[in-house]
Design an enzyme around this catalytic site. Structure first.
Site, PDB file in Angstrom:
ATOM      1  N   ASP A  13       0.843  -1.196   0.000  1.00  0.00           N
ATOM      2  CA  ASP A  13       0.000   0.000   0.000  1.00  0.00           C
ATOM      3  C   ASP A  13       0.881   1.250   0.000  1.00  0.00           C
ATOM      4  OD1 ASP A  13      -2.142  -1.686   0.132  1.00  0.00           O
ATOM      5  OD2 ASP A  13      -2.606  -1.306   2.222  1.00  0.00           O
ATOM      6  N   THR A 212     -21.672  -5.181   5.522  1.00  0.00           N
ATOM      7  CA  THR A 212     -21.055  -4.208   6.421  1.00  0.00           C
ATOM      8  C   THR A 212     -21.527  -2.805   6.050  1.00  0.00           C
ATOM      9  OG1 THR A 212     -19.060  -4.084   5.025  1.00  0.00           O
ATOM     10  CG2 THR A 212     -19.056  -5.674   6.837  1.00  0.00           C
ATOM     11  N   LEU A 213     -21.782  -2.000   7.083  1.00  0.00           N
ATOM     12  CA  LEU A 213     -22.396  -0.679   6.910  1.00  0.00           C
ATOM     13  C   LEU A 213     -21.528   0.443   7.470  1.00  0.00           C
ATOM     14  CD1 LEU A 213     -25.975  -1.750   8.038  1.00  0.00           C
ATOM     15  CD2 LEU A 213     -25.134  -1.595   5.681  1.00  0.00           C
ATOM     16  N   GLY A 217     -22.498  -0.275  11.549  1.00  0.00           N
ATOM     17  CA  GLY A 217     -22.426  -1.665  11.970  1.00  0.00           C
ATOM     18  C   GLY A 217     -22.532  -2.620  10.807  1.00  0.00           C
ATOM     19  N   THR A 241      -8.954   2.358   6.115  1.00  0.00           N
ATOM     20  CA  THR A 241      -8.311   1.351   5.277  1.00  0.00           C
ATOM     21  C   THR A 241      -8.077   0.075   6.083  1.00  0.00           C
ATOM     22  OG1 THR A 241      -7.131   3.143   4.156  1.00  0.00           O
ATOM     23  CG2 THR A 241      -6.384   0.904   3.716  1.00  0.00           C
ATOM     24  N   ASP A 245     -11.359  -5.755   6.033  1.00  0.00           N
ATOM     25  CA  ASP A 245     -10.562  -6.981   6.079  1.00  0.00           C
ATOM     26  C   ASP A 245     -10.336  -7.440   7.516  1.00  0.00           C
ATOM     27  OD1 ASP A 245     -10.336  -7.000   3.299  1.00  0.00           O
ATOM     28  OD2 ASP A 245      -8.570  -5.713   3.338  1.00  0.00           O
ATOM     29  N   ARG A 278      -6.464   3.696  14.100  1.00  0.00           N
ATOM     30  CA  ARG A 278      -5.024   3.732  13.855  1.00  0.00           C
ATOM     31  C   ARG A 278      -4.779   3.891  12.358  1.00  0.00           C
ATOM     32  NH1 ARG A 278      -4.221  -2.061  16.987  1.00  0.00           N
ATOM     33  NH2 ARG A 278      -4.923  -1.397  19.053  1.00  0.00           N
TER      34      ARG A 278
END
Length: 294
Positions: A13, A212-213, A217, A241, A245, A278
């Protein structure tokens, strides 16, 4: 210990932090730049390993300096890399812009990931020996389908993140146990904007769906039951980011341990909430003790 095989991408990344993302034709000044190991497959592998699973990564890196760093980063988090191929040419890269609200825009260059068009005997054996298989769509689709079929043949539960979103063939959907799109991917797959309605459409093809929202939630739906909304912890996002995952990797661990769905979703949501506080993707993912503490 839960055994998880991850068939997916490994990218470096390249992250630029800005007050706001540039519009088309616009140049803005950023405040910071970082190179951080990532890729949806590698991210999910790291999340699962840090959450306490035994994880093997199946994919490819290039024979460049990024490839060395990416392999070392996975190993540092406890992920097995003996089935991570080294291909000639550059490793995959993701070019990411993160704004002050924690939002991001991403361009992925597949690099070595594009060489993963089929699986070898050792790779299919690793999938067959796992408790769960995690899949995404940053590898060529034939390899993803082959991995899913290998899992189904051995009764291995498969969790698919349909990202980057694309048309999903029946031969893949027939092998998926849990489909985990975000709300935009769910809308793209179904043509339906409402998550509850989209879940109903997706349940025609797979037995379980988790949409996923983001900060709202996630929505869980299984065949024969009503959709249930599970709220996310309220936190201030620094960088989103890798949050999705993190959610999927830790959800896989919880399900592999036999936790009830509500408990598994709450645990995964807590992990994702820690992640967004983070910077970075894989570097921001929490360890099991941190998740349990929350």
């Amino acid at each position: 210990m839960t055994g998880i095989a991850v068939l997916g991408s490994t990218n470096m990344d390249l992250v630029a932090y800005v007050a706001r993302a540039p519009g088309r034709g616009e140049t803005v000044t950023g405040r910071e730049f970082r190179t951080i190991p990532g890729g949806k497959g590698a991210n999910q592998a790291v999340a699962a390993a840090r959450a306490g699973a035994e994880v093997v990564m199946i994919g490819a890196v290039g024979d460049d300096a990024y490839g060395v760093t990416l392999r070392a980063g996975l190993e540092h988090s406890g992920v097995r890399t003996d089935l991570l191929r080294t291909a000639q040419g550059p490793s995959g890269t993701a070019h990411i812009v993160v704004d002050d609200e924690g939002g991001n825009a991403i361009v992925v260059i597949p690099g070595a990931n594009a060489t993963m068009t089929t699986l070898g005997p050792g790779e299919t054996a690793a999938i067959a020996a796992a408790d769960l298989l995690l899949l995404q769509l940053e590898l060529p689709l034939p390899a993803v389908v082959e991995g899913a079929q290998a899992a189904r043949a051995q009764g291995v539960r498969t969790i698919l993140t349909p990202s980057p979103v694309q048309l999903l063939p029946d031969e893949l959907l027939d092998c998926v146990g849990v489909l985990v799109p975000n709300e935009h991917e769910a809308a793209a797959l179904t043509g339906v904007g409402d998550p509850r309605a989209a879940a109903a459409v997706l349940l025609r093809h797979v037995p379980e769906v988790v949409i996923t929202l983001g900060a709202r939630g996630c929505l869980y739906a299984g065949r024969g039951g009503e959709p249930v909304l599970f709220p996310a912890p309220e936190v201030t996002a620094v960088d989103t980011t890798g949050a999705g995952d993190t959610f999927v990797g830790t959800l896989a661990v919880a399900l592999g341990e036999g936790r009830p769905v509500p408990e598994a979703l709450a645990w995964a949501s807590s992990a994702a909430a820690l992640c967004v506080q983070r910077p970075g993707a894989s570097t921001s993912m929490p360890y099991r003790g941190e998740i349990d503490a929350v």
